[in-house]
Motif scaffolding. Structure first.
Motif, mmCIF file in Angstrom:
data_model
loop_
_atom_site.group_PDB
_atom_site.id
_atom_site.type_symbol
_atom_site.label_atom_id
_atom_site.label_comp_id
_atom_site.label_asym_id
_atom_site.label_seq_id
_atom_site.Cartn_x
_atom_site.Cartn_y
_atom_site.Cartn_z
ATOM 1 N N PHE A 12 0.839 -1.208 0.000
ATOM 2 C CA PHE A 12 0.000 0.000 0.000
ATOM 3 C C PHE A 12 0.869 1.251 0.000
ATOM 4 O O PHE A 12 0.595 2.212 -0.727
ATOM 5 N N ALA A 13 1.922 1.237 0.810
ATOM 6 C CA ALA A 13 2.820 2.392 0.881
ATOM 7 C C ALA A 13 3.538 2.603 -0.449
ATOM 8 O O ALA A 13 3.730 3.740 -0.888
ATOM 9 N N GLN A 14 3.925 1.514 -1.118
ATOM 10 C CA GLN A 14 4.625 1.623 -2.392
ATOM 11 C C GLN A 14 3.703 2.149 -3.492
ATOM 12 O O GLN A 14 4.109 2.974 -4.315
ATOM 13 N N ILE A 15 2.447 1.670 -3.488
ATOM 14 C CA ILE A 15 1.470 2.199 -4.448
ATOM 15 C C ILE A 15 1.222 3.683 -4.181
ATOM 16 O O ILE A 15 1.121 4.490 -5.113
ATOM 17 N N SER A 16 1.130 4.048 -2.904
ATOM 18 C CA SER A 16 0.917 5.460 -2.528
ATOM 19 C C SER A 16 2.079 6.325 -3.007
ATOM 20 O O SER A 16 1.876 7.446 -3.486
ATOM 21 N N LEU A 17 3.297 5.791 -2.881
ATOM 22 C CA LEU A 17 4.474 6.525 -3.353
ATOM 23 C C LEU A 17 4.412 6.730 -4.866
ATOM 24 O O LEU A 17 4.694 7.835 -5.359
ATOM 25 N N LEU A 18 4.022 5.681 -5.594
ATOM 26 C CA LEU A 18 3.895 5.789 -7.051
ATOM 27 C C LEU A 18 2.851 6.841 -7.428
ATOM 28 O O LEU A 18 3.079 7.665 -8.322
ATOM 29 N N PHE A 70 13.766 4.031 -8.418
ATOM 30 C CA PHE A 70 14.966 4.440 -7.672
ATOM 31 C C PHE A 70 14.703 4.410 -6.163
ATOM 32 O O PHE A 70 15.541 3.975 -5.373
ATOM 33 N N LEU A 71 13.527 4.840 -5.761
ATOM 34 C CA LEU A 71 13.191 4.901 -4.342
ATOM 35 C C LEU A 71 12.724 3.550 -3.794
ATOM 36 O O LEU A 71 12.813 3.308 -2.590
ATOM 37 N N ILE A 177 5.036 -3.962 -8.342
ATOM 38 C CA ILE A 177 4.540 -3.666 -6.992
ATOM 39 C C ILE A 177 3.343 -4.557 -6.663
ATOM 40 O O ILE A 177 3.261 -5.149 -5.580
ATOM 41 N N LEU A 178 2.410 -4.663 -7.610
ATOM 42 C CA LEU A 178 1.181 -5.426 -7.373
ATOM 43 C C LEU A 178 1.462 -6.921 -7.224
ATOM 44 O O LEU A 178 0.826 -7.598 -6.408
ATOM 45 N N ILE A 179 2.393 -7.444 -8.016
ATOM 46 C CA ILE A 179 2.748 -8.859 -7.894
ATOM 47 C C ILE A 179 3.369 -9.137 -6.527
ATOM 48 O O ILE A 179 3.027 -10.127 -5.857
ATOM 49 N N ASN A 180 4.280 -8.268 -6.103
ATOM 50 C CA ASN A 180 4.905 -8.435 -4.788
ATOM 51 C C ASN A 180 3.880 -8.282 -3.660
ATOM 52 O O ASN A 180 3.941 -8.999 -2.649
ATOM 53 N N TRP A 181 2.944 -7.366 -3.835
ATOM 54 C CA TRP A 181 1.934 -7.085 -2.811
ATOM 55 C C TRP A 181 0.939 -8.240 -2.690
ATOM 56 O O TRP A 181 0.634 -8.708 -1.579
#
Length: 294
Positions: A12-18, A70-71, A177-181
Motif C-alpha cells: 500500500f505504501a509503495q502504491i501510494s508513493l507511485l 529508484f526509491l 509492486i502489485l505482484i509483490n503485494w
C-alpha cells in the motif's frame, strides 16, 4: 534519498508513493505546458498536440517510473526494470502474439462499444459517451496527416514513446509492486491491466485495452525483459496509426481496405490460435529458464 529507501515498506505504501510521484510529475507537466503556450501560439492544433504528448510521455510516463523504481528497489535500474536484451526468438514470438490477437481485440472492441448502462445510470453513460467523442476528435486531429513527415512523427510519439513510457510505468513499476503485494503473478497482471485500461478514460474500449494490458503483462513476466512488451506495444500502436483511416486524409486504398474489413470469424479463430501458440512458446521459455535458475 538513497536508492531503495522504501524497499521494505508495505505494498500500500509503495502504491501510494507511485501515486504521489505520478501526481507530482503531472503537475510539473501542466506547468511546463503552460510555460510553452506562448511559444506554440499560431501553431497548428495537431502540432501542439504532438508537443503536449512528448512532454507528457517524458515526464509522466518515463521520469515518474524511473524516480519510483529508484526509491523502491536497491538493485540496479537495469535489474529492477529488467532492461536486459531479450532472447530473440522470444521477442519474435511476442511480436507475432500481439499481431495475431488483433482480430479478437477488434471483436471485443465492437462488443464493448455496444454495451449500455442501466437507465438509472443514464447520466453517467452520457458523460462516458461525451468523453469518448472528445477523445475521438483529439485522436483524429492528431492522426490526420497527408505527408510522410507527419506520419513518421506520429509513429515516434504514439508508438515508440508511448510504448516505452507506458510499459515502464504499468509493467515495469506498477505490475511489479502489485505482484509483490498480492504474492500472485496473475492478480498482479490483472490489476495492472485494469488500471492501464482505466487511466485512458475511454470507457467503450475498456475491455479490449484491459485484455491487451494482460497480454503485455504476461509478455513481461515470461520473457524476463521489458523490451519484449515495449516492442509489442510499439508495434500494436504503430499498426493502429497506420491503419486508421484519418492517417492519410487524401485516402490510401490499401489502408482503406484493411481498416474497413469487418470482423471475420475465420480471421478471429486463426489469429487466436496463432496467438495462443505464440504465448505458449514464450511460457515454455519462462519455464525452462526458471528450472535452470533453480
Amino acid at each position: 534519498m538513497k536508492k531503495g529507501t522504501f524497499e521494505n515498506t508495505s505494498g500500500f505504501a509503495q502504491i501510494s508513493l507511485l501515486i504521489l510521484i505520478f501526481v507530482f510529475c503531472a503537475l510539473l507537466c501542466i506547468i511546463l505546458l503552460r510555460l510553452q503556450m506562448p511559444l506554440t501560439s499560431g501553431m497548428r492544433e495537431a502540432d501542439i498536440l504532438r508537443i503536449t504528448l512528448i512532454i507528457q510521455d517524458l515526464i509522466i510516463f518515463i521520469l515518474a517510473p524511473l524516480l519510483t523504481q529508484f526509491l523502491l528497489w536497491k538493485e540496479s535500474t537495469k535489474k529492477a526494470l529488467q532492461l536486459t536484451v531479450p532472447y530473440f526468438p522470444v521477442l519474435l514470438w511476442g511480436l507475432i502474439a500481439i499481431t495475431s490477437v488483433s482480430p479478437l481485440i477488434d471483436l471485443l472492441n465492437t462488443w464493448n462499444q455496444g454495451l449500455h448502462l442501466p437507465e438509472s445510470m443514464k447520466g453517467m453513460e452520457q458523460w462516458m459517451i461525451s468523453s469518448e467523442k472528445a477523445a475521438e476528435v483529439t485522436t483524429n486531429t492528431l492522426l490526420n496527416t497527408d505527408n510522410w513527415g507527419g506520419f513518421i512523427v506520429n509513429i515516434l510519439i504514439i508508438a515508440v514513446m508511448a510504448g516505452i513510457g507506458e510499459e515502464l510505468m504499468f509493467r515495469g513499476v506498477l505490475q511489479k509492486i502489485l505482484i509483490n503485494w498480492t504474492r500472485s503473478i496473475h492478480w498482479g497482471v490483472l490489476c495492472a491491466a485494469i488500471i492501464f485500461s482505466a487511466i485512458h478514460f475511454q470507457f467503450f474500449g475498456f475491455l479490449p485495452r484491459m485484455i491487451l494490458g494482460m497480454v503485455l503483462g504476461y509478455l513481461y513476466v515470461w520473457s524476463k525483459s521489458i523490451w519484449v512488451p515495449i516492442a509489442a506495444h510499439t508495434l500494436n500502436n504503430a499498426l493502429t496509426v497506420t491503419l486508421t483511416s484519418s492517417t492519410f486524409n487524401k485516402g490510401d486504398k490499401l489502408i482503406e481496405t484493411v481498416s474497413g474489413t469487418p470482423n471475420n470469424l475465420g480471421y478471429i479463430i486463426i489469429g487466436t490460435a496463432i496467438f495462443a501458440f505464440s504465448m505458449w512458446r514464450i511460457w515454455r521459455f519462462h519455464q525452462v529458464q526458471s528450472a535452470l535458475n533453480k
